[in-house]
Design an enzyme around this catalytic site. Sequence first.
Site, short mmCIF file in Angstrom:
data_model
loop_
_atom_site.label_atom_id
_atom_site.label_comp_id
_atom_site.label_asym_id
_atom_site.label_seq_id
_atom_site.Cartn_x
_atom_site.Cartn_y
_atom_site.Cartn_z
N CYS A 150 0.84 -1.20 0.00
CA CYS A 150 0.00 0.00 0.00
C CYS A 150 0.87 1.25 0.00
O CYS A 150 1.34 1.71 1.05
CB CYS A 150 -0.92 -0.01 1.22
N CYS A 164 -0.54 4.20 1.93
CA CYS A 164 -0.42 4.08 3.39
C CYS A 164 1.01 4.33 3.85
O CYS A 164 1.25 4.99 4.85
CB CYS A 164 -0.78 2.68 3.87
N ASP A 165 1.97 3.76 3.15
CA ASP A 165 3.33 3.68 3.69
C ASP A 165 4.39 4.49 2.94
O ASP A 165 5.53 4.56 3.39
CB ASP A 165 3.78 2.19 3.71
#
Length: 331
Positions: free
Chosen positions: A152, A155-156
């Site tokens: 992701c 997300c990261d």
Amino acid sequence: MAFEFFSMGSEGSDEVKIKDIENVVIIGSGPAGLTAAIYAARAGLEPLLIEGVPAGGQLMDTTEVENFPGYPEGVQGPQLIDDIRKQAERFGTRFLSDQVTETDVRSEPKIIKTDAGKEIKAHAVIISTGASARYLGLESEQRLKGFGVSACAVCDGFFFKDQTVAVIGGGDSALTDALYLTKHAAKIYVIHRRDKFRAAKVLQDRIFAHEKIEVIWDHVVTEVLGDEDSGVVGIRIKNVKTEEEKVLDLQGMFVAIGHDPNTSVFRGQIELDAKGYVIVKHPSSETSQPGVFAAGDVMDPHYQQAITAAASGCRAALDAQDYLGDKGLLD
Ligand code: NAP
């Protein structure tokens, strides 16, 4: 990246009271299922939510979530799930920590069988079983998940400021992820197993034009290098045409080779698309089977965000409420 683990739902599950016939059973405990539970519980439907094992869905594998409204400082994925869960619990949702193994959602009432041997009957079912990111299947990749390996980028990606990363894949997700990562990383390799992308041309044009991005064609990853202390330090890749191997020094690897919706227990009972996603009658959450509704990533191959999943969970609960009311099935 370090994960905080939240243990949810395992305690006291044996004491969960199950009715002879439930009004509505929600399957899945990501943002879609939990939001459906908040709405269904507030509507007095006394929902039973089967959490799945592990509970919480993909957000449990996520670190900082910065784009969920209401958290100006960001929130850890597991914390976000815990917060929504508490909200659903507050209005009387019953949580069953168990895994659905078999269903018959064509019968009336609908039948749901679980791993622990329970057979639950329900007038309405909300499917919010999510989708699971595909990984390459390497042992080193699994070991370094959360230590530099992620599925992701949104997300990261933030954790790789000014670092070098690789994105694996050649579809829209891989190219979108690579472009997103240019906001953070200094250099992004896109590694694809063929010599042609399947992604939209507009994305390809942007990729080829971007000075931070280098495409490596015809290569597969054979090993992720690093350990839990150092995190990822490189990847070994192999040219599929020449069999030649080389090591790229980098700190992050993003796997973007697609998601698989978790629909196996409903196969043959409700309409699914060619990739296995539940087909709903947009804008409602109705599936092809009356009384069965779907919300979240399991019916959304496109957006796949926590907030869109939560919104569709709300729709599914309202649709289930209307269905039960119209049929005179509310107890
Ligand atoms: P996808 O279109 O199925 O592409 C997956 C990519 O991963 C393919 O290039 C495939 O290679 C590669 N791949 C699959 N298994 C692999 C393996 N084991 N090892 C190495 N490479 C592997 O999946 P997606 O990119 O996640 O897209 C899913 C859907 O969401 C699509 O319909 C897409 O249009 C949509 N989407 C849209 C947007 C957007 O509009 N901005 C963004 C993201 C996703 P091959 O090409 O060789 O098969």
